[in-house]
Scaffold this motif. Structure first.
Motif, PDB file in Angstrom:
ATOM      1  N   GLU A 106      26.120 -24.891 -43.006  1.00 39.63           N
ATOM      2  CA  GLU A 106      25.239 -26.019 -42.710  1.00 39.63           C
ATOM      3  C   GLU A 106      24.163 -26.079 -43.777  1.00 39.63           C
ATOM      4  O   GLU A 106      23.492 -25.067 -44.049  1.00 39.63           O
ATOM      5  CB  GLU A 106      24.594 -25.844 -41.337  1.00 39.63           C
ATOM      6  N   ILE A 107      23.995 -27.227 -44.392  1.00 33.36           N
ATOM      7  CA  ILE A 107      22.903 -27.422 -45.342  1.00 33.36           C
ATOM      8  C   ILE A 107      21.646 -27.682 -44.521  1.00 33.36           C
ATOM      9  O   ILE A 107      21.619 -28.583 -43.681  1.00 33.36           O
ATOM     10  CB  ILE A 107      23.196 -28.585 -46.300  1.00 33.36           C
ATOM     11  N   VAL A 108      20.631 -26.859 -44.740  1.00 33.66           N
ATOM     12  CA  VAL A 108      19.402 -26.987 -43.957  1.00 33.66           C
ATOM     13  C   VAL A 108      18.277 -27.662 -44.737  1.00 33.66           C
ATOM     14  O   VAL A 108      17.303 -28.115 -44.145  1.00 33.66           O
ATOM     15  CB  VAL A 108      18.935 -25.617 -43.393  1.00 33.66           C
ATOM     16  N   ASP A 109      18.413 -27.722 -46.067  1.00 33.72           N
ATOM     17  CA  ASP A 109      17.401 -28.368 -46.898  1.00 33.72           C
ATOM     18  C   ASP A 109      18.073 -28.776 -48.203  1.00 33.72           C
ATOM     19  O   ASP A 109      18.727 -27.950 -48.853  1.00 33.72           O
ATOM     20  CB  ASP A 109      16.234 -27.411 -47.172  1.00 33.72           C
ATOM     21  N   GLN A 110      17.927 -30.038 -48.561  1.00 34.21           N
ATOM     22  CA  GLN A 110      18.496 -30.506 -49.818  1.00 34.21           C
ATOM     23  C   GLN A 110      17.589 -31.574 -50.382  1.00 34.21           C
ATOM     24  O   GLN A 110      17.265 -32.556 -49.701  1.00 34.21           O
ATOM     25  CB  GLN A 110      19.902 -31.053 -49.609  1.00 34.21           C
ATOM     26  N   LEU A 111      17.167 -31.378 -51.614  1.00 30.55           N
ATOM     27  CA  LEU A 111      16.322 -32.326 -52.330  1.00 30.55           C
ATOM     28  C   LEU A 111      16.964 -32.552 -53.688  1.00 30.55           C
ATOM     29  O   LEU A 111      17.137 -31.590 -54.458  1.00 30.55           O
ATOM     30  CB  LEU A 111      14.893 -31.788 -52.478  1.00 30.55           C
ATOM     31  N   ARG A 125      23.116 -37.783 -53.531  1.00 28.76           N
ATOM     32  CA  ARG A 125      21.697 -37.883 -53.887  1.00 28.76           C
ATOM     33  C   ARG A 125      20.815 -38.004 -52.647  1.00 28.76           C
ATOM     34  O   ARG A 125      19.639 -38.300 -52.757  1.00 28.76           O
ATOM     35  CB  ARG A 125      21.465 -39.099 -54.787  1.00 28.76           C
ATOM     36  N   GLY A 126      21.359 -37.786 -51.460  1.00 30.99           N
ATOM     37  CA  GLY A 126      20.582 -37.926 -50.234  1.00 30.99           C
ATOM     38  C   GLY A 126      19.577 -36.795 -50.048  1.00 30.99           C
ATOM     39  O   GLY A 126      19.494 -35.861 -50.842  1.00 30.99           O
ATOM     40  N   ARG A 127      18.824 -36.890 -48.986  1.00 28.24           N
ATOM     41  CA  ARG A 127      17.803 -35.888 -48.638  1.00 28.24           C
ATOM     42  C   ARG A 127      18.122 -35.325 -47.263  1.00 28.24           C
ATOM     43  O   ARG A 127      18.329 -36.078 -46.312  1.00 28.24           O
ATOM     44  CB  ARG A 127      16.417 -36.540 -48.631  1.00 28.24           C
ATOM     45  N   ILE A 128      18.179 -34.015 -47.174  1.00 29.68           N
ATOM     46  CA  ILE A 128      18.316 -33.337 -45.892  1.00 29.68           C
ATOM     47  C   ILE A 128      17.058 -32.510 -45.705  1.00 29.68           C
ATOM     48  O   ILE A 128      16.708 -31.687 -46.559  1.00 29.68           O
ATOM     49  CB  ILE A 128      19.574 -32.437 -45.850  1.00 29.68           C
ATOM     50  N   ARG A 129      16.388 -32.743 -44.607  1.00 26.30           N
ATOM     51  CA  ARG A 129      15.150 -32.030 -44.320  1.00 26.30           C
ATOM     52  C   ARG A 129      15.430 -30.911 -43.314  1.00 26.30           C
ATOM     53  O   ARG A 129      16.246 -31.082 -42.406  1.00 26.30           O
ATOM     54  CB  ARG A 129      14.104 -32.967 -43.758  1.00 26.30           C
TER      55      ARG A 129
END
Length: 158
Positions: A61-66, A146-150
């Protein structure tokens, strides 16, 4: 738990390095022991690995992606326990530093023995070297995600 931290300088712009890393299904092209990665949705991937004759399947699971900065993940379910982060830092217009930090909890006697012998460290170093060759050689075609996952709640410790 074993912590591994490795970095490599790649001769591509920051965006190219980041975009290539977000194409998770291409990981078997440069990661030793990774047979398949299927992207399930923006946050989740399913992995099939074969290491030392032992096949494992697990989800991450990706928990943070910038974009152009970092991707942080953790395993969910399965026998494999790890979490990690890859960070991208521009050196100049044509060079990027890629730094990978992983916390891995080996399971089973064979994996614990391999860890004691430094196999995990060498594998990560080799994977980054192969990523360098792959991305500098043109890698996969197409845009990265290119999305953002917080993070949900406090970020995982690294």
């Amino acid at each position: 738990m074993t912590t591994v931290k490795e970095a490599v300088e790649v001769e591509v712009p920051l965006r190219a390095a980041y975009d290539q890393w977000t194409q998770f299904e291409e990981f078997p092209q440069f990661m030793d022991g990774v047979d398949e990665v299927r992207q399930l949705d923006d946050r989740h991937n399913h992995w099939v690995t074969s290491i030392g004759g032992v096949q494992r399947e697990f989800d991450t699971e990706i928990v943070d992606q910038l974009a152009d900065d970092r991707i942080t993940w953790r395993t969910v379910g399965g026998e494999t326990s790890q979490r990690g982060s890859v960070r991208f830092e521009p050196i100049d217009d044509m060079h990027t530093r890629v730094e990978l930090t992983m916390d891995v909890e080996p399971s089973g006697a064979a994996e614990k023995g391999a860890d004691a012998l430094g196999v995990i460290d060498r594998r990560v170093k080799g994977d980054l070297r192969r990523f360098k060759d792959y991305v500098e050689g043109g890698g996969a075609s197409g845009e990265g995600w290119r999305g953002r996952i917080r993070p949900e709640g406090p970020p995982p410790p690294m």
